[in-house]
Design a protein around this motif. Structure first.
Motif, mmCIF file in Angstrom:
data_model
loop_
_atom_site.group_PDB
_atom_site.id
_atom_site.type_symbol
_atom_site.label_atom_id
_atom_site.label_comp_id
_atom_site.label_asym_id
_atom_site.label_seq_id
_atom_site.Cartn_x
_atom_site.Cartn_y
_atom_site.Cartn_z
ATOM 1 N N THR A 194 34.881 41.026 52.777
ATOM 2 C CA THR A 194 35.557 42.267 53.124
ATOM 3 C C THR A 194 37.012 42.305 52.670
ATOM 4 O OG1 THR A 194 36.134 41.385 55.308
ATOM 5 C CG2 THR A 194 34.064 42.620 55.120
ATOM 6 N N GLU A 195 37.541 41.168 52.242
ATOM 7 C CA GLU A 195 38.934 41.120 51.792
ATOM 8 C C GLU A 195 39.091 41.854 50.461
ATOM 9 O OE1 GLU A 195 37.935 37.388 54.122
ATOM 10 O OE2 GLU A 195 37.062 38.549 52.453
ATOM 11 N N GLU A 196 40.220 42.541 50.296
ATOM 12 C CA GLU A 196 40.417 43.381 49.110
ATOM 13 C C GLU A 196 40.547 42.573 47.815
ATOM 14 O OE1 GLU A 196 43.422 46.309 49.435
ATOM 15 O OE2 GLU A 196 42.606 47.229 51.253
ATOM 16 N N HIS A 197 40.905 41.296 47.926
ATOM 17 C CA HIS A 197 41.081 40.499 46.708
ATOM 18 C C HIS A 197 39.765 39.913 46.198
ATOM 19 C CE1 HIS A 197 41.179 37.396 49.884
ATOM 20 N NE2 HIS A 197 40.681 36.591 48.959
ATOM 21 N N LYS A 198 38.665 40.074 46.946
ATOM 22 C CA LYS A 198 37.381 39.491 46.564
ATOM 23 C C LYS A 198 36.579 40.450 45.691
ATOM 24 C CE LYS A 198 36.609 36.105 50.208
ATOM 25 N NZ LYS A 198 35.643 35.585 51.220
ATOM 26 N N GLY A 199 35.667 39.860 44.882
ATOM 27 C CA GLY A 199 34.742 40.676 44.109
ATOM 28 C C GLY A 199 35.131 40.843 42.656
ATOM 29 N N ARG A 200 34.196 41.393 41.886
ATOM 30 C CA ARG A 200 34.430 41.634 40.465
ATOM 31 C C ARG A 200 35.456 42.741 40.260
ATOM 32 N NH1 ARG A 200 28.800 41.798 40.886
ATOM 33 N NH2 ARG A 200 28.864 44.039 40.450
ATOM 34 N N ALA A 201 35.990 42.800 39.044
ATOM 35 C CA ALA A 201 37.066 43.745 38.741
ATOM 36 C C ALA A 201 36.629 45.189 38.979
ATOM 37 C CB ALA A 201 37.525 43.564 37.294
ATOM 38 N N GLU A 202 35.386 45.529 38.578
ATOM 39 C CA GLU A 202 34.935 46.915 38.732
ATOM 40 C C GLU A 202 34.776 47.294 40.204
ATOM 41 O OE1 GLU A 202 31.097 44.553 37.729
ATOM 42 O OE2 GLU A 202 33.239 44.529 37.212
ATOM 43 N N LEU A 203 34.467 46.321 41.055
ATOM 44 C CA LEU A 203 34.374 46.596 42.483
ATOM 45 C C LEU A 203 35.737 46.943 43.073
ATOM 46 C CD1 LEU A 203 31.854 43.886 43.775
ATOM 47 C CD2 LEU A 203 31.486 46.345 43.625
ATOM 48 N N LYS A 204 36.771 46.231 42.626
ATOM 49 C CA LYS A 204 38.122 46.489 43.130
ATOM 50 C C LYS A 204 38.601 47.880 42.719
ATOM 51 C CE LYS A 204 39.250 41.562 42.935
ATOM 52 N NZ LYS A 204 40.090 40.524 42.308
ATOM 53 N N VAL A 205 38.290 48.266 41.474
ATOM 54 C CA VAL A 205 38.680 49.602 41.014
ATOM 55 C C VAL A 205 37.870 50.670 41.748
ATOM 56 C CG1 VAL A 205 38.846 51.141 39.020
ATOM 57 C CG2 VAL A 205 39.339 48.703 38.756
ATOM 58 N N ALA A 206 36.562 50.419 41.895
ATOM 59 C CA ALA A 206 35.710 51.374 42.612
ATOM 60 C C ALA A 206 36.176 51.533 44.055
ATOM 61 C CB ALA A 206 34.259 50.903 42.578
ATOM 62 N N HIS A 207 36.625 50.453 44.663
ATOM 63 C CA HIS A 207 37.148 50.488 46.032
ATOM 64 C C HIS A 207 38.291 51.504 46.142
ATOM 65 C CE1 HIS A 207 38.748 48.957 49.842
ATOM 66 N NE2 HIS A 207 39.923 48.782 49.243
ATOM 67 N N GLU A 208 39.206 51.469 45.185
ATOM 68 C CA GLU A 208 40.343 52.398 45.196
ATOM 69 C C GLU A 208 39.884 53.833 44.925
ATOM 70 O OE1 GLU A 208 43.048 50.857 42.327
ATOM 71 O OE2 GLU A 208 43.575 49.085 43.518
ATOM 72 N N MET A 209 38.930 53.994 44.010
ATOM 73 C CA MET A 209 38.467 55.342 43.646
ATOM 74 C C MET A 209 37.704 56.011 44.796
ATOM 75 S SD MET A 209 37.222 54.524 39.737
ATOM 76 C CE MET A 209 36.651 56.180 39.366
ATOM 77 N N ILE A 210 36.848 55.238 45.462
ATOM 78 C CA ILE A 210 36.085 55.798 46.585
ATOM 79 C C ILE A 210 37.020 56.116 47.745
ATOM 80 C CG2 ILE A 210 34.243 55.349 48.256
ATOM 81 C CD1 ILE A 210 32.932 53.540 46.146
ATOM 82 N N GLU A 211 37.994 55.252 47.971
ATOM 83 C CA GLU A 211 38.968 55.490 49.036
ATOM 84 C C GLU A 211 39.750 56.771 48.787
ATOM 85 O OE1 GLU A 211 41.808 52.585 51.601
ATOM 86 O OE2 GLU A 211 42.128 52.520 49.426
#
Length: 369
Positions: A194-211
């Protein structure tokens, strides 16, 4: 058998690929009969071998609710999608999807080959403008009041970049809103933590876009979620790529079968355990009904100009009936048109220029997409 199905304005017509699946047309027609008994407003266009289908339909007493469209060929479970795309025009699957394309039916239901069904659906129905990759959404048993969560993608495409994941979130939003009558669904993005620094690069970008899209599309984004959250009451929609979603789905099905088998072995182990099983029978029946995968049968193809529901190939009559019930509910809600409007609103706004506008609302202020 009706050669031009009489349909009133309140009826919903479902197109059925009756020859696909592992158990044959007799089981498919039995599921249709269960649905017809439960809902007098449903009508069927049934695709397959006319002589065989007529026999089963007459036996079930639903001839006045069905129109048969004869086809000579069937898509087998082992055929490659590329082969079906080139040579599948005479199959029941192709004919069933074409009935939706022509506007004769609102939704197609098939127990057939998933890859072939998606391939034919894409070339016959085409993708909704703005959709890069269609997705398959499934209902996942959960602790929510509805008893289910929505998860996508569970196998349409093993790849998904950040733009695809955003589209999945919006398609899942429309599904949850129309399927569960949720005004403000909660959406989570599946990750390894659940931490924001975890996961692949596209997941981190998608996290910001969905938010960023959450505020302007009237849903609650709960952020990253883990595998343990999938059946929880923390979210209503789980977004992931098709590879991860399909592995999770098959793992859950295998685990459920293992637990069911182990429970059966435990209760049959000795005379006292059999007596205990007898005492626990009512509770076990309630549990069985709540977790029965047949009741959640039906993966919905999202992102196409038409709605397709994929039933499990091994579904029995109860499972087929559940898939038809889902198709009927989606048809009644105008789901396909609302989903297309939802995706178009984001495409037109252009994510690089800012979040998409809010969806139109009804007189009561409830979003209608």
């Amino acid at each position: 058998m009706q050669a031009g199905l009489p349909v009133s304005s309140s009826d919903t017509v479902i197109s059925i690929d009756a020859m696909g699946g592992d158990l044959g047309p007799a089981v498919v027609v039995a599921g249709m009969a269960m649905s017809a008994k439960a809902n007098p407003e449903v009508r069927f266009i049934v695709h397959g071998d006319k002589d065989e289908l007529s026999k089963h339909i007459e036996k079930r007493g639903i001839a006045d609710r069905c129109e048969i469209r004869h086809t000579d060929d069937v898509v087998t479970m082992h055929e490659k999608p590329s082969h079906v795309m080139r040579h599948g025009k005479g199959t029941s699957m192709w004919s069933a999807i074409d009935a939706v394309r022509a506007g004769d039916a609102t939704v197609c239901v098939s127990c057939g080959n998933t890859g072939a069904l998606m391939a034919v659906a894409m070339i016959r129905l085409r993708k909704v403008p703005g959709v890069n990759r269609p997705a398959i959404a499934c209902l996942w048993p959960s602790r929510n009041p509805s008893g289910f969560n929505v998860m996508l993608d569970v196998g349409a495409d093993i790849r998904a970049d950040q733009d695809d994941l955003l589209q999945y979130a919006l398609m899942g939003l429309s599904y949850a809103r129309n399927g569960f009558d949720l005004t403000r669904p909660r959406i989570g993005l599946l990750n390894v933590g659940t931490e924001e620094h975890k996961g692949r690069a596209e997941l981190k970008v998608a996290h910001e876009m969905i938010e960023a899209a959450a505020e302007y599309n009237d849903f609650e984004y709960v952020g990253f979620i883990e595998g343990g959250d999938i059946p929880s009451d923390r979210v209503d929609v789980i977004v992931t790529d098709g590879f991860t979603g399909n592995v999770a789905l098959k793992t859950a099905e295998g685990t459920a079968n293992l637990i069911s088998g182990r429970l059966r072995e435990a209760f049959l182990y000795s005379l006292p355990s059999r007596f205990a099983a007898l005492l626990a029978y009512p509770s076990l029946q309630r549990l069985k009904k709540r977790i029965d995968p047949r009741q959640a049968n039906g993966g919905v193809f999202l992102g196409l100009n038409g709605t397709v529901v994929k039933s499990h190939g091994s579904a029995d009559a109860t499972g087929v009936s559940a898939a038809i019930k889902l198709a009927f509910q989606l048809a009644q809600s105008g789901f396909g048109e609302k989903l297309a409007a939802r995706v178009a609103s984001v495409t037109e706004a252009g994510q690089s220029e800012g979040p998409a506008p809010k969806a139109p609302t009804t007189a009561k202020g409830k979003p209608n997409t």
